[in-house]
Scaffold this motif. Structure first.
Motif, short mmCIF file in Angstrom:
data_model
loop_
_atom_site.label_atom_id
_atom_site.label_comp_id
_atom_site.label_asym_id
_atom_site.label_seq_id
_atom_site.Cartn_x
_atom_site.Cartn_y
_atom_site.Cartn_z
N THR A 141 5.89 -0.58 -8.41
CA THR A 141 5.24 -1.84 -9.27
C THR A 141 4.62 -0.82 -10.93
O THR A 141 4.60 -1.22 -11.32
N GLU A 142 4.48 0.79 -11.43
CA GLU A 142 4.17 0.98 -11.61
C GLU A 142 5.27 0.70 -13.10
O GLU A 142 5.15 0.14 -14.50
N ALA A 143 7.02 0.76 -13.03
CA ALA A 143 7.94 -0.27 -13.24
C ALA A 143 7.33 -1.22 -13.95
O ALA A 143 8.62 -1.69 -14.75
N GLY A 144 7.07 -2.18 -13.23
CA GLY A 144 6.51 -3.94 -13.45
C GLY A 144 7.31 -4.18 -12.69
O GLY A 144 7.50 -5.68 -12.41
N LEU A 145 7.87 -4.18 -11.55
CA LEU A 145 7.84 -4.47 -9.76
C LEU A 145 7.24 -5.50 -9.53
O LEU A 145 5.98 -5.12 -9.35
N PRO A 146 7.37 -7.22 -8.99
CA PRO A 146 6.13 -7.78 -8.69
C PRO A 146 5.39 -7.50 -7.63
O PRO A 146 6.71 -7.02 -6.91
N GLU A 147 4.21 -7.62 -7.76
CA GLU A 147 4.13 -7.42 -5.82
C GLU A 147 4.71 -8.45 -4.78
O GLU A 147 5.18 -9.95 -4.91
N GLY A 148 4.57 -7.54 -3.69
CA GLY A 148 5.58 -8.64 -2.56
C GLY A 148 7.34 -8.56 -2.75
O GLY A 148 7.82 -9.15 -1.84
N VAL A 149 7.67 -7.83 -3.35
CA VAL A 149 9.37 -7.53 -3.82
C VAL A 149 9.72 -6.41 -2.98
O VAL A 149 10.80 -6.41 -2.53
N PHE A 150 8.71 -5.50 -2.93
CA PHE A 150 8.69 -3.86 -2.33
C PHE A 150 7.71 -4.06 -1.44
O PHE A 150 6.36 -3.39 -1.88
N ASN A 151 7.57 -4.07 0.47
CA ASN A 151 6.93 -3.55 0.91
C ASN A 151 6.85 -2.18 1.46
O ASN A 151 8.02 -1.73 1.77
N VAL A 152 5.93 -1.28 2.14
CA VAL A 152 6.43 -0.26 2.68
C VAL A 152 5.43 -0.71 3.77
O VAL A 152 4.49 -1.33 4.54
N LEU A 153 5.93 -0.94 5.15
CA LEU A 153 5.53 -0.84 6.71
C LEU A 153 5.90 0.28 7.44
O LEU A 153 6.62 0.18 8.21
N GLN A 154 4.60 0.95 7.27
CA GLN A 154 4.15 2.38 8.94
C GLN A 154 4.53 1.55 9.78
O GLN A 154 3.92 1.07 10.54
N GLY A 155 5.29 3.08 10.40
CA GLY A 155 5.35 2.30 12.41
C GLY A 155 6.28 2.90 12.90
O GLY A 155 7.14 3.70 12.63
N ASP A 156 6.04 2.60 14.46
CA ASP A 156 7.49 2.80 15.40
C ASP A 156 7.60 1.58 15.65
O ASP A 156 7.89 0.90 15.45
N LYS A 157 7.98 1.62 17.46
CA LYS A 157 9.04 0.89 17.69
C LYS A 157 8.46 -0.73 17.89
O LYS A 157 9.26 -1.40 17.26
N VAL A 158 7.06 -0.25 17.72
CA VAL A 158 6.58 -1.95 17.15
C VAL A 158 6.90 -2.79 16.07
O VAL A 158 7.45 -3.53 15.99
N ALA A 159 6.86 -1.85 15.30
CA ALA A 159 7.42 -2.09 13.89
C ALA A 159 9.18 -2.31 13.69
O ALA A 159 9.42 -3.99 13.38
#
Length: 500
Positions: free
Chosen positions: A190-208
């Motif tokens: 994001t600091e480098a200028g990537l627009p929001e939503g282009v890279f997302n992190v989803l923490q989780g286990d088998k549900v994810a």
């Protein structure tokens, strides 16, 4: 206690959290953080954010996408120590090893900054009278990466830089055992200028994991982990109409020929077997000396080196090997050592005897370097991927016997031969049925502009990672054939059209 969350649409968020789990420091055995575990709604939110960002990102000029990745690369260079410290605190590997991981991941970012060149299509003029044809590579849409604990920065960087460079948007599901690196990466993108939503992190286990595998808007899945899970990811993903590259387990052999430089081979085995406490899919876990004389000479060289291993936390920058990742992993590895001894292998160096004496680290998940000799192919310590600091020696009487041993194993990720003979080396590289081969190189991980992937039960799917294989995986070809009106009328054609 620090709480680690998701990163969705440019924002750190707990989502609809009603579950979490502790994140341990393997060096101390203490739970120092907690990580939120995603619900199905959180999966939907992350994918929706990526889907909403895709139309604009996919039409962003490739040069502009490359410039953002180049800024991210500069941030990584500047803050490599910070990312390495986050890795060591949750994985346990030494600081220098973590820095090496960051550097190898950064190389893929460097490769991806060549997006304008990587995405060039093809053009053919006058494929028929007044007819031209051109092809282009276009992005898939929303793609996802499911990554393992052993390389919490490098393996994600095998995936997302190429995916983003190609115009896709990305959802990363990192290991819940060491999730902090993923959040630093998200912030820096994001600091480098990537627009929001282009890279997302989803923490989780088998549900994810299952949520991503079944979500209709996820077009492709990249995975690195164990073979049973890779098989599950592959079958479930393709059943749901997705592209899948799923890298699985390994049991990597290193043949040592009678003409090899044995000091060089012994040093190579030390790093390849015990670096990162053996928690590498490219670790050499089987040494295959050809002749008893070579085996005896290797054992003589290896024993004092293994016994002298400096095992300790990353906080001690002189440590050569850290703990394994969890208490469960420690117990599993110790169980394999028990099993090898019971099966009749000769336990030359016993890692079970190691006890950490450093104050404050006595309860860490440490296992000492272990060496077995006279291992046979029917033993579990040979068949199974132990994923720990355990080196098995399987003696063979000839080069062909050694090759046959490798071909008999279900895994075919990486392998190496140590020899001074060019004929042997050339024959080995041509004939061995393994995806990545080293000649006097113990861990033949390709550079970023080549591709990483094994054969047989070490990979599921048609594409290896990064390099041009990565570009092909994250794009699809569109071919356009063009004819402009010339003013001449033609009659309808009812036969198969030809352009010649």
């Amino acid at each position: 206690m620090t709480t680690l969350t998701h990163y969705i649409a440019g924002t750190h968020t707990r989502g609809s959290a009603d579950r979490s789990q502790p994140v341990f420091n393997p060096a101390t055995g203490e739970a120092e953080k907690e990580v939120i575990l995603a619900s199905e709604q959180d999966v939907n939110d992350a994918v929706a954010a990526a889907k909403a960002a895709w139309p604009e990102w996919s039409k962003t000029p490739s040069l502009r996408r490359a410039r953002i990745l180049d800024k991210f690369k500069a941030i990584l260079w500047e803050r490599a120590d910070q990312l390495a410290e986050a890795i060591s605190a949750e994985h346990g590997k030494t600081h220098d090893d973590a820095l090496g991981e960051v550097t190898r991941g950064l190389e893929v970012v460097e490769f991806a900054t060549a997006a304008p060149t990587l995405l060039k299509g093809e053009f053919s003029e006058s494929v028929g009278t007044g007819v031209d044809t051109h092809s282009i590579r276009q992005s898939l849409g929303v793609v996802a990466g499911i990554t393992p604990f052993n390389f919490p920065a490098m393996v994600p960087m095998w995936m997302f830089p190429v995916a983003l460079a190609c115009g896709n948007t990305f959802v990363l599901k990192p290991s819940e055992r060491d999730p902090s690196a993923s959040l630093l990466i998200a912030d820096w993108l994001t600091e480098a200028g990537l627009p929001e939503g282009v890279f997302n992190v989803l923490q989780g286990d088998k549900v994810a994991v299952d949520g991503l595998l079944h979500h209709p808007d996820v077009k492709a899945i990249s995975f690195v982990g164990s073979t049973p899970i890779a098989q599950y990811i592959h079958i479930t993903g393709i059943t749901n109409g997705k592209r899948v590259q799923a890298l699985g387990g390994a049991k990597n052999h290193m043949i040592i020929m009678p003409d090899a430089d044995l000091d060089m081979a012994a040093n190579a085995l030390m790093g390849a077997a015990f670096g990162s406490a053996g928690e590498r899919c490219m670790a050499i876990s089987v040494a295959v000396p050809v002749t008893d004389a070579v085996a005896d000479a290797l054992v003589e060289r290896l024993v004092p080196k293994i016994e002298a291993l400096k095992i300790g936390p990353a906080a001690d920058r002189t440590s050569e090997m850290g703990p394994v990742v969890t208490k469960q992993a420690q117990e599993k590895i110790l169980g394999y050592i028990d099993a090898g001894e019971q099966a009749g292998a000769k336990l030359v160096v016993d890692g079970r005897t190691f006890k950490q004496q450093m104050q404050g680290y006595e309860n860490g998940y440490y296992v000492g370097g272990t060496l077995f000799d006279h291992v046979t192919p029917d033993m579990s310590i040979y068949r199974d991927e132990i994923f720990g600091p355990v080196l098995s020696m399987v003696r063979r009487n000839s080069y062909q016997d050694a090759v046959d041993l490798i071909h008999g194993h279900e895994y075919a990720n990486g392998t190496a031969v140590f020899t001074r003979d060019g004929d042997t080396a050339r024959a080995f590289s041509q004939d061995i049925e393994v995806g990545m081969v080293g000649i006097n190189v113990p861990i033949p991980v390709p550079m970023a502009f080549h591709s990483f992937g094994g054969w047989k039960a070490s990979i599921f799917g048609d594409h290896a990672m990064h390099g041009m294989e990565g570009v092909r995986f994250y794009t699809r070809i569109k071919t356009t054939t063009t004819r402009w009106p010339s003013g001449q009328r033609s009659d309808p054609q009812f036969t198969m059209p030809t352009l010649g």
